[in-house]
Design an enzyme around this catalytic site. Structure first.
Site, mmCIF file in Angstrom:
data_model
loop_
_atom_site.group_PDB
_atom_site.id
_atom_site.type_symbol
_atom_site.label_atom_id
_atom_site.label_comp_id
_atom_site.label_asym_id
_atom_site.label_seq_id
_atom_site.Cartn_x
_atom_site.Cartn_y
_atom_site.Cartn_z
ATOM 1 N N TRP A 119 47.165 43.451 40.388
ATOM 2 C CA TRP A 119 48.398 42.902 40.950
ATOM 3 C C TRP A 119 49.575 43.686 40.372
ATOM 4 C CZ3 TRP A 119 51.419 38.484 38.500
ATOM 5 C CH2 TRP A 119 52.392 37.994 39.377
ATOM 6 N N ASP A 179 44.188 36.077 33.734
ATOM 7 C CA ASP A 179 45.161 35.622 34.721
ATOM 8 C C ASP A 179 44.395 34.961 35.855
ATOM 9 O OD1 ASP A 179 47.258 35.141 36.388
ATOM 10 O OD2 ASP A 179 47.695 37.244 36.857
ATOM 11 N N LYS A 229 48.099 28.770 44.933
ATOM 12 C CA LYS A 229 47.072 28.926 45.960
ATOM 13 C C LYS A 229 46.203 27.682 46.089
ATOM 14 C CE LYS A 229 48.310 33.349 45.907
ATOM 15 N NZ LYS A 229 49.458 33.872 45.156
#
Length: 431
Positions: free
Chosen positions: A161, A242, A278
């Protein structure tokens, strides 16, 4: 001054105009500031929205979409919403600096498991943060100030990311990469990953995705995680996980947390950044948590105190709404069960879209192998498409995806998946 010597209105206007003109001639304090490039994902979304083509497809944004291509408010979130509206005990007072305590405790148990030895021994702490981004930043900032090995680098996967590099470099830490994606196999480069971990200086920091790796969708197997832990332990490295997709990846909260729980069982100290964007669909509410696993209760308390000090100076207090939604669901057995069903709905739709896309590419006889589409997991798929091929997809077919070939599987549905497969077939054959 007598009235006869007062300046006329016309003269006053002339004097004011002259004064403004002189100030305008002065350079700004910020003349040397360069214009920063636009964020890739948000710029992609803007281009998509401006496109009037009837068959345009947005596969860039990392947000769940329904079969109709619409955002989805989870039914359990709607229920929690109504419960909160009717609760006369809720107010808009400040939360504590470290956040809503029932939320923090529930988030820790969610990722580590309620029976985790670290939890029962009181060695776990938490700080409510501004979603996963804020949790990564909070952990990175703490490490930049307090990590005992001065100058220790943070290793991120190649690719990862984009914000990972920006965050750690932003707090002044050196950022290096470890191999992850193998373009030949369209899978994990385990040998390269382990080799970099082995050669890195002892006590380096390794940022890892526990599930649904962004952007590749490639996760280590359980056996590979054990090999990774062996090397990390031998080298004394610090794991920083993460976790943005727990439960959203496979549909199983426990399965998606395997790597983190295994590392805790092995005795690692670590940080885990958690996002509820999410898996709760709370994208704009920025509900996140930094879970801390320490060697002792005393060390955990000292870490929390330093994070509280830093957080006070940056955001003062985290926002309440999103964390209250998450806390209500995680701490209510009935709502929790409904949430698991909602997670299953999202995960299974994405898994189904992977299968449909794969089957369509096989039916078309698209050159190459496409097993990686169904082997990968989570929201994203690293297709293996090249930059020139992506350019044609955007310009000829109005399909929007990032230049590295990453697509959001959530952007596909029964109405556009065949169109996308035909577009991929064309660019693979001709570019």
């Amino acid at each position: 001054m007598s009235s006869s010597t007062q300046p006329t209105p016309a003269l006053r206007l002339q004097q004011l105009s002259s004064h403004i003109a002189k100030k305008a001639d002065k350079p700004s304090f910020f003349e040397q500031v360069q214009e920063a490039p636009a964020d890739v994902i948000f710029a992609l979304t803007s281009s998509y929205k401006a496109d009037s083509h009837a068959q345009k497809v947005n596969l860039g944004v990392g947000a769940y979409r329904t079969e109709e291509g619409k955002p989805w408010v989870l039914p359990v979130v709607k229920k929690a919403d109504h419960i909160m509206v009717e609760d006369d005990n809720l107010d808009h007072e400040y939360l504590p600096i470290l956040g809503l305590e029932p939320f923090r405790k529930a988030a820790v148990k969610l990722i580590l498991g309620a029976n985790s030895k670290a939890v029962t021994e009181g060695r776990t702490g938490a700080a409510q943060c501004i979603s996963g981004t804020g949790a990564v930043y909070t952990g990175a900032h703490f490490l930049s100030k307090h990590y005992p090995i001065k100058g220790a680098a943070c290793y991120i996967s190649k690719p990862t990311w984009a914000n990972h590099r920006a965050i750690f470099e932003g707090v002044g830490m050196q950022v290096l990469e470890y191999p992850y994606w193998d373009p030949a196999t369209k899978g994990l480069d385990l040998k390269g990953m382990l080799g970099t971990m082995q050669s890195a200086p002892n006590g380096s920091i390794f940022l890892m995705h526990p599930c649904a790796h962004n952007p590749t969708g490639v996760d280590p197997t359980n056996d590979q995680w054990r090999q990774i832990a062996d090397v990390m332990e031998a080298k004394g490295h610090f794991p920083f996980f993460d976790c943005a997709y727990q439960g959203f990846a496979s549909g199983s909260l426990d399965k998606d947390a395997y790597s983190v729980r295994y590392f805790v069982d092995r005795g690692f100290e670590m940080f885990i950044a958690q996002s509820f964007s999410k898996n709760f669909g709370l994208y704009s509410e920025r509900a996140g948590n930094l879970t801390i696993v320490a060697r002792s209760v005393e060390v955990k308390n000292r870490i929390e105190s330093q994070i509280a000090k830093a957080q006070r100076a940056v955001i003062s207090n985290p926002p309440a709404y999103g964390s209250r939604i998450v806390s209500l669901v995680l701490n209510n057995e009935t709502l929790y069960g409904e949430w698991e069903q909602n997670l299953s709905t999202m995960a299974n739709r994405i898994i189904d879209m992977r299968k449909v896309l794969y089957d369509e590419l096989v039916r078309l006889g698209t050159p190459g192998t496409w097993n990686h589409i169904v082997d990968q997991i989570g929201m994203f798929s690293f297709t293996g498409l090249t930059v020139p091929q992506v350019k044609v997809l955007k310009e000829k077919y109005h399909v929007y995806l990032t230049d590295n070939g990453r697509i959001s599987m959530a952007g596909l549905n029964s109405k556009n998946v065949k169109y996308f497969a035909q577009a991929v077939d064309f660019v693979v054959r001709n570019h």
